[in-house]
Design a protein around this motif. Structure first.
Motif, mmCIF file in Angstrom:
data_model
loop_
_atom_site.group_PDB
_atom_site.id
_atom_site.type_symbol
_atom_site.label_atom_id
_atom_site.label_comp_id
_atom_site.label_asym_id
_atom_site.label_seq_id
_atom_site.Cartn_x
_atom_site.Cartn_y
_atom_site.Cartn_z
ATOM 1 N N LEU A 137 -22.738 22.119 26.815
ATOM 2 C CA LEU A 137 -21.730 21.411 26.015
ATOM 3 C C LEU A 137 -20.370 21.423 26.698
ATOM 4 N N LEU A 138 -20.066 22.524 27.388
ATOM 5 C CA LEU A 138 -18.798 22.589 28.125
ATOM 6 C C LEU A 138 -18.813 21.688 29.349
ATOM 7 N N ASP A 139 -19.991 21.379 29.861
ATOM 8 C CA ASP A 139 -20.119 20.427 30.971
ATOM 9 C C ASP A 139 -19.993 18.988 30.488
ATOM 10 N N SER A 140 -20.091 18.776 29.173
ATOM 11 C CA SER A 140 -19.958 17.438 28.597
ATOM 12 C C SER A 140 -18.473 17.126 28.412
ATOM 13 N N PRO A 141 -18.137 15.889 28.032
ATOM 14 C CA PRO A 141 -16.723 15.557 27.789
ATOM 15 C C PRO A 141 -16.216 15.958 26.405
ATOM 16 N N ALA A 142 -16.924 16.839 25.695
ATOM 17 C CA ALA A 142 -16.463 17.271 24.368
ATOM 18 C C ALA A 142 -15.044 17.819 24.451
ATOM 19 N N GLU A 143 -14.243 17.487 23.443
ATOM 20 C CA GLU A 143 -12.855 17.958 23.401
ATOM 21 C C GLU A 143 -12.812 19.475 23.247
ATOM 22 N N THR A 144 -13.573 19.996 22.266
ATOM 23 C CA THR A 144 -13.659 21.439 22.061
ATOM 24 C C THR A 144 -15.089 21.802 21.679
ATOM 25 N N VAL A 145 -15.431 23.059 21.904
ATOM 26 C CA VAL A 145 -16.701 23.624 21.460
ATOM 27 C C VAL A 145 -16.377 24.890 20.675
ATOM 28 N N THR A 146 -16.860 24.960 19.443
ATOM 29 C CA THR A 146 -16.668 26.144 18.607
ATOM 30 C C THR A 146 -18.018 26.809 18.417
ATOM 31 N N ASP A 170 -22.244 10.260 23.465
ATOM 32 C CA ASP A 170 -20.981 10.430 24.181
ATOM 33 C C ASP A 170 -20.070 11.350 23.369
ATOM 34 N N LEU A 171 -19.811 12.533 23.906
ATOM 35 C CA LEU A 171 -19.010 13.522 23.171
ATOM 36 C C LEU A 171 -17.526 13.448 23.502
ATOM 37 N N THR A 172 -17.109 12.403 24.183
ATOM 38 C CA THR A 172 -15.692 12.262 24.516
ATOM 39 C C THR A 172 -14.840 12.310 23.245
ATOM 40 N N GLY A 173 -13.885 13.222 23.211
ATOM 41 C CA GLY A 173 -12.989 13.337 22.063
ATOM 42 C C GLY A 173 -13.606 13.993 20.846
ATOM 43 N N ARG A 174 -14.851 14.453 20.955
ATOM 44 C CA ARG A 174 -15.526 15.073 19.804
ATOM 45 C C ARG A 174 -15.317 16.577 19.806
ATOM 46 N N HIS A 175 -15.332 17.125 18.593
ATOM 47 C CA HIS A 175 -15.247 18.575 18.403
ATOM 48 C C HIS A 175 -16.625 19.050 17.969
ATOM 49 N N VAL A 176 -17.236 19.886 18.793
ATOM 50 C CA VAL A 176 -18.622 20.289 18.594
ATOM 51 C C VAL A 176 -18.691 21.719 18.073
ATOM 52 N N VAL A 177 -19.507 21.913 17.049
ATOM 53 C CA VAL A 177 -19.792 23.253 16.537
ATOM 54 C C VAL A 177 -21.202 23.622 16.968
ATOM 55 N N GLU A 178 -21.335 24.796 17.572
ATOM 56 C CA GLU A 178 -22.647 25.318 17.949
ATOM 57 C C GLU A 178 -22.907 26.589 17.153
ATOM 58 N N VAL A 179 -24.053 26.656 16.502
ATOM 59 C CA VAL A 179 -24.419 27.833 15.709
ATOM 60 C C VAL A 179 -25.471 28.630 16.471
ATOM 61 N N GLY A 180 -25.241 29.934 16.601
ATOM 62 C CA GLY A 180 -26.196 30.794 17.279
ATOM 63 C C GLY A 180 -26.286 30.543 18.762
ATOM 64 N N PRO A 181 -25.178 30.610 19.502
ATOM 65 C CA PRO A 181 -25.206 30.313 20.942
ATOM 66 C C PRO A 181 -25.973 31.330 21.775
ATOM 67 N N GLY A 182 -26.169 32.548 21.246
ATOM 68 C CA GLY A 182 -26.884 33.558 22.020
ATOM 69 C C GLY A 182 -26.186 33.818 23.337
ATOM 70 N N PRO A 183 -26.910 33.789 24.455
ATOM 71 C CA PRO A 183 -26.272 34.049 25.750
ATOM 72 C C PRO A 183 -25.442 32.886 26.275
ATOM 73 N N GLY A 184 -25.504 31.736 25.608
ATOM 74 C CA GLY A 184 -24.603 30.646 25.980
ATOM 75 C C GLY A 184 -25.193 29.565 26.863
ATOM 76 N N GLY A 185 -26.517 29.428 26.890
ATOM 77 C CA GLY A 185 -27.118 28.378 27.713
ATOM 78 C C GLY A 185 -26.705 26.985 27.263
ATOM 79 N N LEU A 186 -26.882 26.687 25.985
ATOM 80 C CA LEU A 186 -26.478 25.387 25.466
ATOM 81 C C LEU A 186 -24.954 25.261 25.454
ATOM 82 N N THR A 187 -24.272 26.362 25.233
ATOM 83 C CA THR A 187 -22.799 26.356 25.263
ATOM 84 C C THR A 187 -22.308 25.840 26.606
ATOM 85 N N ARG A 188 -22.903 26.320 27.672
ATOM 86 C CA ARG A 188 -22.509 25.874 29.012
ATOM 87 C C ARG A 188 -22.730 24.375 29.176
#
Length: 275
Positions: A60-69, A40-58
């Protein structure tokens, strides 16, 4: 509606580069599963390394994470993530940098996690760096080549057990939680990949003890066919083994995590390593 990833890649001319260890994961079903493995990423700040075209980034943004860096070194991928960031103002942050030269804990507040499909060529050094500061992370959900994932989770007396297993399991509860076939990537790598979940233990070694463990494991597994009295000789083998009460005729792969912990503590004490 977000533009399909393949169209974004074509528009930006983002071909995967071997020198950067790039294999792009485009299947939204798989990226959603990886994001879910972070809990459960609610209220969590997530760091993603090497997002490339952003598949996993998308995902993570669909999750309840507070922020994605997103930390990206490839200028072509930076342009793609910058576009995506405009659609998620204040929630998706882009850092154009080499993650191996960054203290990622400075990029976002706690509680923080790393969720990433790591570039193959830098996955291991990135992980060791994060283990040194494991107390700063709530969880690490990381994709590696299968061989590396198996080394992280390996048990004593197995062929895969070595320095990486000791460092990871000494600081975290480790589990291989997902296997991914080559065909899921573009371009397909030659090997399977796997996602490893690492949840830091409540109590973590101080920096001096971690350095001692790095020295002990580097020596012990540097010549793994040797008995410990020989492999540990450069760091005072016989005296160190006597202090820890460990038989010098044993080999490194037979020691469990608790025995390596004892060796590291004895080594730190004997060397007077500063904190």
């Amino acid at each position: 509606m977000l533009e399909p990833l393949r169209d974004v890649i074509a528009r930006h001319g983002l071909d995967a580069r071997k020198a950067l260890g790039q294999h792009f994961l485009l299947d939204p079903g798989i990226t959603a599963r990886i994001a879910a493995l972070a809990g459960d990423l609610t209220g969590r700040h997530v760091v993603e390394v090497g997002p490339g075209p952003g598949g996993l980034t998308r995902a993570l943004l669909d999750s309840p994470a507070e922020t994605v860096t997103a930390v990206e070194v490839d200028a072509r991928a930076v342009a793609i993530i910058a576009e995506l960031a405009t659609l998620f103002p204040g929630r998706l942050h882009l850092v154009e940098a080499d993650a191996t030269r960054q203290d990622l804990t400075r990029l976002c507040p706690a509680p923080r996690q790393v969720v990433a499909n790591l570039p193959y060529n830098v996955g291991t050094p990135l992980l060791v760096g994060w283990l040194r500061q494991a107390s700063a992370w709530e969880r690490l959900t990381l994709m590696f080549q299968m061989e590396v994932a198996e080394r992280i989770c390996a048990a004593p007396d197995s062929a895969q057990y070595g320095r990486l297993a000791v460092l990871a399991q000494w600081t975290c509860r480790c589990a291989l939680v997902m296997r991914i076939p080559p065909g899921a990537f573009s371009p397909p790598p030659k090997v399977y990949s796997a996602v490893v979940s690492l949840i830091p233990h409540a109590t973590q070694p101080d920096p001096a003890l971690f350095r001692a463990m790095e020295q002990v494991t580097a020596a012990a597994f540097g010549q793994r066919r040797k008995m410990l009295r020989g492999s540990l000789r450069p760091i005072g083998g016989e005296a160190l083994l006597a202090a820890a009460g460990i038989d010098g005729a044993r080999r490194a792969e037979t020691l469990d995590i608790a025995e390596f912990d004892l060796l590291a503590r004895c080594h730190a004490e004997r060397q007077g390593l500063p904190p």
